[in-house]
Design a protein around this motif. Structure first.
Motif, PDB file in Angstrom:
ATOM      1  N   LYS A  96       5.764  -8.719  -0.412  1.00 37.08           N
ATOM      2  CA  LYS A  96       5.588  -9.697  -1.475  1.00 37.08           C
ATOM      3  C   LYS A  96       6.902 -10.461  -1.564  1.00 37.08           C
ATOM      4  O   LYS A  96       7.974  -9.860  -1.629  1.00 37.08           O
ATOM      5  N   VAL A  97       6.821 -11.801  -1.548  1.00 32.39           N
ATOM      6  CA  VAL A  97       8.024 -12.630  -1.530  1.00 32.39           C
ATOM      7  C   VAL A  97       7.960 -13.660  -2.655  1.00 32.39           C
ATOM      8  O   VAL A  97       6.918 -13.856  -3.280  1.00 32.39           O
ATOM      9  N   LYS A  98       9.077 -14.325  -2.891  1.00 34.64           N
ATOM     10  CA  LYS A  98       9.131 -15.365  -3.918  1.00 34.64           C
ATOM     11  C   LYS A  98       8.290 -16.562  -3.490  1.00 34.64           C
ATOM     12  O   LYS A  98       8.142 -16.846  -2.305  1.00 34.64           O
ATOM     13  N   LEU A  99       7.753 -17.283  -4.474  1.00 32.73           N
ATOM     14  CA  LEU A  99       6.873 -18.417  -4.188  1.00 32.73           C
ATOM     15  C   LEU A  99       7.565 -19.532  -3.412  1.00 32.73           C
ATOM     16  O   LEU A  99       6.947 -20.203  -2.597  1.00 32.73           O
ATOM     17  N   ASP A 100       8.854 -19.737  -3.645  1.00 33.86           N
ATOM     18  CA  ASP A 100       9.552 -20.837  -2.978  1.00 33.86           C
ATOM     19  C   ASP A 100      10.206 -20.424  -1.657  1.00 33.86           C
ATOM     20  O   ASP A 100      10.919 -21.215  -1.048  1.00 33.86           O
ATOM     21  N   ALA A 101       9.949 -19.215  -1.193  1.00 31.12           N
ATOM     22  CA  ALA A 101      10.533 -18.736   0.061  1.00 31.12           C
ATOM     23  C   ALA A 101       9.819 -19.371   1.250  1.00 31.12           C
ATOM     24  O   ALA A 101       8.604 -19.533   1.240  1.00 31.12           O
ATOM     25  N   LYS A 144      -4.274 -16.183 -17.394  1.00 25.12           N
ATOM     26  CA  LYS A 144      -4.234 -16.174 -15.942  1.00 25.12           C
ATOM     27  C   LYS A 144      -3.014 -15.389 -15.493  1.00 25.12           C
ATOM     28  O   LYS A 144      -1.937 -15.531 -16.062  1.00 25.12           O
ATOM     29  N   LYS A 145      -3.188 -14.553 -14.484  1.00 27.05           N
ATOM     30  CA  LYS A 145      -2.049 -13.857 -13.894  1.00 27.05           C
ATOM     31  C   LYS A 145      -1.271 -14.839 -13.021  1.00 27.05           C
ATOM     32  O   LYS A 145      -1.810 -15.844 -12.566  1.00 27.05           O
ATOM     33  N   SER A 146      -0.033 -14.535 -12.763  1.00 27.93           N
ATOM     34  CA  SER A 146       0.826 -15.430 -11.991  1.00 27.93           C
ATOM     35  C   SER A 146       0.383 -15.510 -10.534  1.00 27.93           C
ATOM     36  O   SER A 146      -0.111 -14.532  -9.965  1.00 27.93           O
ATOM     37  N   ASP A 147       0.586 -16.688  -9.930  1.00 24.54           N
ATOM     38  CA  ASP A 147       0.381 -16.834  -8.498  1.00 24.54           C
ATOM     39  C   ASP A 147       1.498 -16.087  -7.776  1.00 24.54           C
ATOM     40  O   ASP A 147       2.585 -15.897  -8.323  1.00 24.54           O
ATOM     41  N   TRP A 148       1.248 -15.673  -6.536  1.00 27.74           N
ATOM     42  CA  TRP A 148       2.256 -14.963  -5.766  1.00 27.74           C
ATOM     43  C   TRP A 148       2.086 -15.263  -4.289  1.00 27.74           C
ATOM     44  O   TRP A 148       1.129 -15.912  -3.881  1.00 27.74           O
ATOM     45  N   LYS A 149       3.036 -14.809  -3.503  1.00 30.96           N
ATOM     46  CA  LYS A 149       3.046 -15.113  -2.079  1.00 30.96           C
ATOM     47  C   LYS A 149       3.343 -13.836  -1.305  1.00 30.96           C
ATOM     48  O   LYS A 149       4.145 -13.013  -1.743  1.00 30.96           O
ATOM     49  N   LYS A 150       2.670 -13.669  -0.169  1.00 30.66           N
ATOM     50  CA  LYS A 150       2.981 -12.528   0.683  1.00 30.66           C
ATOM     51  C   LYS A 150       3.298 -13.012   2.087  1.00 30.66           C
ATOM     52  O   LYS A 150       2.823 -14.062   2.517  1.00 30.66           O
ATOM     53  N   ALA A 151       4.119 -12.238   2.766  1.00 37.05           N
ATOM     54  CA  ALA A 151       4.531 -12.560   4.127  1.00 37.05           C
ATOM     55  C   ALA A 151       4.114 -11.426   5.046  1.00 37.05           C
ATOM     56  O   ALA A 151       4.350 -10.255   4.741  1.00 37.05           O
ATOM     57  N   ILE A 152       3.487 -11.781   6.160  1.00 35.94           N
ATOM     58  CA  ILE A 152       3.102 -10.806   7.180  1.00 35.94           C
ATOM     59  C   ILE A 152       4.078 -10.984   8.338  1.00 35.94           C
ATOM     60  O   ILE A 152       4.117 -12.033   8.975  1.00 35.94           O
ATOM     61  N   VAL A 153       4.873  -9.961   8.580  1.00 37.05           N
ATOM     62  CA  VAL A 153       5.976 -10.044   9.535  1.00 37.05           C
ATOM     63  C   VAL A 153       5.649  -9.208  10.761  1.00 37.05           C
ATOM     64  O   VAL A 153       5.320  -8.025  10.645  1.00 37.05           O
ATOM     65  N   THR A 154       5.735  -9.824  11.934  1.00 35.11           N
ATOM     66  CA  THR A 154       5.539  -9.117  13.195  1.00 35.11           C
ATOM     67  C   THR A 154       6.905  -8.856  13.809  1.00 35.11           C
ATOM     68  O   THR A 154       7.714  -9.777  13.959  1.00 35.11           O
ATOM     69  N   LEU A 155       7.156  -7.604  14.164  1.00 34.09           N
ATOM     70  CA  LEU A 155       8.436  -7.230  14.760  1.00 34.09           C
ATOM     71  C   LEU A 155       8.334  -7.217  16.278  1.00 34.09           C
ATOM     72  O   LEU A 155       7.243  -7.175  16.843  1.00 34.09           O
ATOM     73  N   ALA A 156       9.497  -7.249  16.922  1.00 36.74           N
ATOM     74  CA  ALA A 156       9.546  -7.133  18.375  1.00 36.74           C
ATOM     75  C   ALA A 156       9.041  -5.749  18.778  1.00 36.74           C
ATOM     76  O   ALA A 156       8.983  -4.821  17.964  1.00 36.74           O
ATOM     77  N   LEU A 180      -3.598 -16.832  -5.190  1.00 34.16           N
ATOM     78  CA  LEU A 180      -3.780 -17.339  -6.544  1.00 34.16           C
ATOM     79  C   LEU A 180      -3.963 -16.179  -7.514  1.00 34.16           C
ATOM     80  O   LEU A 180      -4.628 -15.188  -7.196  1.00 34.16           O
ATOM     81  N   GLY A 181      -3.383 -16.319  -8.704  1.00 36.34           N
ATOM     82  CA  GLY A 181      -3.529 -15.297  -9.732  1.00 36.34           C
ATOM     83  C   GLY A 181      -4.941 -15.282 -10.287  1.00 36.34           C
ATOM     84  O   GLY A 181      -5.624 -16.306 -10.333  1.00 36.34           O
ATOM     85  N   LYS A 182      -5.381 -14.120 -10.717  1.00 30.00           N
ATOM     86  CA  LYS A 182      -6.737 -13.976 -11.244  1.00 30.00           C
ATOM     87  C   LYS A 182      -6.839 -14.534 -12.660  1.00 30.00           C
ATOM     88  O   LYS A 182      -5.900 -14.433 -13.444  1.00 30.00           O
ATOM     89  N   SER A 183      -7.994 -15.093 -12.975  1.00 29.04           N
ATOM     90  CA  SER A 183      -8.281 -15.506 -14.347  1.00 29.04           C
ATOM     91  C   SER A 183      -8.731 -14.276 -15.126  1.00 29.04           C
ATOM     92  O   SER A 183      -9.488 -13.452 -14.619  1.00 29.04           O
ATOM     93  N   LYS A 184      -8.274 -14.171 -16.353  1.00 26.32           N
ATOM     94  CA  LYS A 184      -8.607 -13.017 -17.179  1.00 26.32           C
ATOM     95  C   LYS A 184      -9.219 -13.484 -18.492  1.00 26.32           C
ATOM     96  O   LYS A 184      -8.807 -14.502 -19.052  1.00 26.32           O
TER      97      LYS A 184
END
Length: 103
Positions: free
Chosen positions: A27-32, A74-86, A58-62
């Motif tokens: 889970k990463v910051k939105l502006d990353a 509404k819950k906050s929006d968030w961002k995730k990163a999927i990282v592939t390693l060598a 997108l955050g869920k509506s409650k």
């Protein structure tokens, strides 16, 4: 930007990605952006990052039904990163060097 990583995202699906494809989810910051995420992971864990994919979630509506009416939010929006390693590289989330609260 300071450290864009917030925490590892540990679910059944992300654990399966780690075991099968060597991909880790954070889970990463939105502006990353991808370059910041890549640099942060390489510095923090000492691994070589092959690629980074990001997903804006997108955050869920409650709704809460009360005696006085309906409360909506509404819950906050968030961002995730999927990282592939060598190849032949891995990240240990639970190693002593990356945990907070030592000493």
């Amino acid at each position: 930007m300071k450290n864009p990583l917030l925490r590892p995202w540990l679910t059944e699906k992300s654990t399966g990605l780690t075991e099968k494809k060597g991909q880790y989810v954070f889970k990463v910051k939105l502006d990353a952006d991808k370059t910041d995420i890549k640099k942060a992971i390489e510095e923090k864990f000492g691994v070589v990052v092959k690629s980074v994919r990001t997903v804006n979630c997108l955050g869920k509506s409650k709704r809460q039904f009360t005696r006085k009416g309906v409360l909506q939010g509404k819950k906050s929006d968030w961002k995730k990163a999927i990282v592939t390693l060598a190849k032949d590289q891995s990240i240990d989330y639970y190693s002593g060097s990356t945990q907070k609260g030592e000493g």
